[in-house]
Design an enzyme around this catalytic site. Structure first.
Site, PDB file in Angstrom:
ATOM      1  N   ASN A   9       0.863  -1.185   0.000  1.00 54.69           N
ATOM      2  CA  ASN A   9       0.000   0.000   0.000  1.00 54.69           C
ATOM      3  C   ASN A   9       0.898   1.233   0.000  1.00 54.69           C
ATOM      4  OD1 ASN A   9      -1.807   2.037   0.520  1.00 54.69           O
ATOM      5  ND2 ASN A   9      -2.186   1.435   2.642  1.00 54.69           N
ATOM      6  N   TRP A  10       0.912   1.932  -1.130  1.00 51.21           N
ATOM      7  CA  TRP A  10       1.841   3.072  -1.249  1.00 51.21           C
ATOM      8  C   TRP A  10       1.289   4.348  -0.619  1.00 51.21           C
ATOM      9  CZ3 TRP A  10       4.354   2.967  -6.823  1.00 51.21           C
ATOM     10  CH2 TRP A  10       4.982   1.731  -7.016  1.00 51.21           C
ATOM     11  N   LYS A  11       0.040   4.310  -0.180  1.00 52.74           N
ATOM     12  CA  LYS A  11      -0.585   5.489   0.455  1.00 52.74           C
ATOM     13  C   LYS A  11      -0.394   6.724  -0.440  1.00 52.74           C
ATOM     14  CE  LYS A  11       0.387   3.307   4.823  1.00 52.74           C
ATOM     15  NZ  LYS A  11       0.215   3.402   6.252  1.00 52.74           N
ATOM     16  N   HIS A  95      -9.308   0.599   4.916  1.00 53.25           N
ATOM     17  CA  HIS A  95      -8.014   0.848   5.566  1.00 53.25           C
ATOM     18  C   HIS A  95      -8.233   1.767   6.776  1.00 53.25           C
ATOM     19  CE1 HIS A  95      -3.952   2.220   6.320  1.00 53.25           C
ATOM     20  NE2 HIS A  95      -3.560   1.115   5.690  1.00 53.25           N
ATOM     21  N   GLU A  97      -6.699   4.208   7.895  1.00 54.91           N
ATOM     22  CA  GLU A  97      -6.559   5.654   7.642  1.00 54.91           C
ATOM     23  C   GLU A  97      -7.823   6.218   6.997  1.00 54.91           C
ATOM     24  OE1 GLU A  97      -2.820   5.326   5.588  1.00 54.91           O
ATOM     25  OE2 GLU A  97      -1.907   4.675   7.471  1.00 54.91           O
ATOM     26  N   GLU A 167      -5.236  -5.564  10.326  1.00 58.96           N
ATOM     27  CA  GLU A 167      -4.204  -4.560  10.571  1.00 58.96           C
ATOM     28  C   GLU A 167      -4.492  -3.852  11.888  1.00 58.96           C
ATOM     29  OE1 GLU A 167      -2.269  -3.159   6.714  1.00 58.96           O
ATOM     30  OE2 GLU A 167      -4.150  -2.068   6.859  1.00 58.96           O
ATOM     31  N   GLY A 173       2.434   1.790  10.780  1.00 63.33           N
ATOM     32  CA  GLY A 173       3.338   2.929  10.652  1.00 63.33           C
ATOM     33  C   GLY A 173       4.011   3.317  11.955  1.00 63.33           C
ATOM     34  N   SER A 213       3.595  -2.646  10.260  1.00 66.94           N
ATOM     35  CA  SER A 213       5.047  -2.605  10.444  1.00 66.94           C
ATOM     36  C   SER A 213       5.750  -3.925  10.096  1.00 66.94           C
ATOM     37  CB  SER A 213       5.395  -2.166  11.866  1.00 66.94           C
ATOM     38  OG  SER A 213       4.903  -0.858  12.101  1.00 66.94           O
ATOM     39  N   GLY A 234       2.930  -1.358   4.278  1.00 65.98           N
ATOM     40  CA  GLY A 234       2.903   0.078   4.027  1.00 65.98           C
ATOM     41  C   GLY A 234       4.309   0.612   3.777  1.00 65.98           C
ATOM     42  N   GLY A 235       4.916   1.166   4.812  1.00 58.72           N
ATOM     43  CA  GLY A 235       6.226   1.817   4.690  1.00 58.72           C
ATOM     44  C   GLY A 235       7.262   1.010   3.922  1.00 58.72           C
TER      45      GLY A 235
END
Ligand code: PEP
Length: 250
Positions: A9-11, A95, A97, A167, A173, A213, A234-235
């Protein structure tokens, strides 16, 4: 059929040029002979170019969100039909967010799921408890409610188009990861919750990804757990060598 999946997920990261650079690096570094499904989710503006770029690779493309509405006066929204028209058939829904910053409730998410399924899309349905829920020992209840309110209105046959992504919000994150045992415990609970309502075939076939993470250093141990079928990253998905190392851990 239950499948191993690693999705990135590149956000809201990477402009057009940076997207192309990262895709080229991924094509270079990702293993080609792996059975797991590999997916990347760039931003809306870069989806069409990502689809073109990845056409002859083993890397699929997903959107990070979509509208619950089919079309109409909904300024700024993107419909399922628009995604499909550029070759995107998979979408992340729910998600944390989106839930936290854009007020996407379970009931809105249920509509999004319905719209995605109606348009024959695959849904990666994301959910997970907050830190306070775990501290109050409410994490199983919260997760069960998110599933029941956002997803369990679907029909048995729809499950072929569903991937679950657990998640825990406290691990997204933050650098803090659920331990492999915590992940397994919750994934088992999720599978049993699905079994209870939809039966064993559905429960055994659905892929349940862990997100929060995941890094090259912890991926192998998390992925080794019986009910963990892969990860939503993610990151670490923004760095080709890290994402490739995670994919290779599956
Ligand atoms: C995510 O955003 O879905 C996620 C899991 O992020 P991170 O890997 O950075 O925790």
């Amino acid at each position: 059929m239950r499948q191993k999946i690693v999705a990135g997920n590149w956000k809201m990261h990477k402009n057009a040029e940076e997207t192309e650079d990262l895709l080229n690096e991924l094509i270079d570094k990702l293993p080609h002979d792996i059975e797991a499904q590999i997916i990347v989710a760039p931003t809306f503006t870069n989806l069409a170019s990502a689809v073109d770029h990845l056409e002859f690779t083993n890397i699929g493309v997903a959107a990070q969100n979509m509208s619950q509405f089919e079309s109409g006066a909904y300024t700024g929204e993107i419909s399922a039909d628009m995604l499909k028209s550029i070759g995107v058939n998979t979408v992340l829904i729910g998600h944390s967010e989106r839930r936290a910053y854009f007020n996407e409730t379970d009931f809105i998410l249920a509509d999004k799921v319905t719209t995605a399924l109606k348009n024959n899309m695959t849904v990666i349905f994301c959910f997970g408890e907050e830190l306070k829920d775990r501290q109050n020992k409410q994490h199983f209840n919260v997760v069960e409610n998110q599933l029941r309110d956002g997803l369990f209105h679907i029909k048995d046959k729809d499950w072929e188009q569903i991937v679950l992504a657990y998640e825990p919000v406290w691990a997204i994150g933050t650098g803090e990861t659920a331990t492999p045992d915590q992940a397994q415990e919750m994934h088992r609970f999720i599978r049993e919750t699905v079994r209870h309502t939809f039966g064993s075939n559905v429960a055994e076939d659905v892929s349940i990804l862990y997100g929060g993470s995941v890094k090259p250093e912890n991926a192998k141990e998390i992925f080794s757990k019986t009910d963990v079928d892969g990860g939503l990253i993610g990151g670490a998905a923004l760095k080709a060598s890290d994402f490739a190392a995670i994919v290779s851990s599956i």
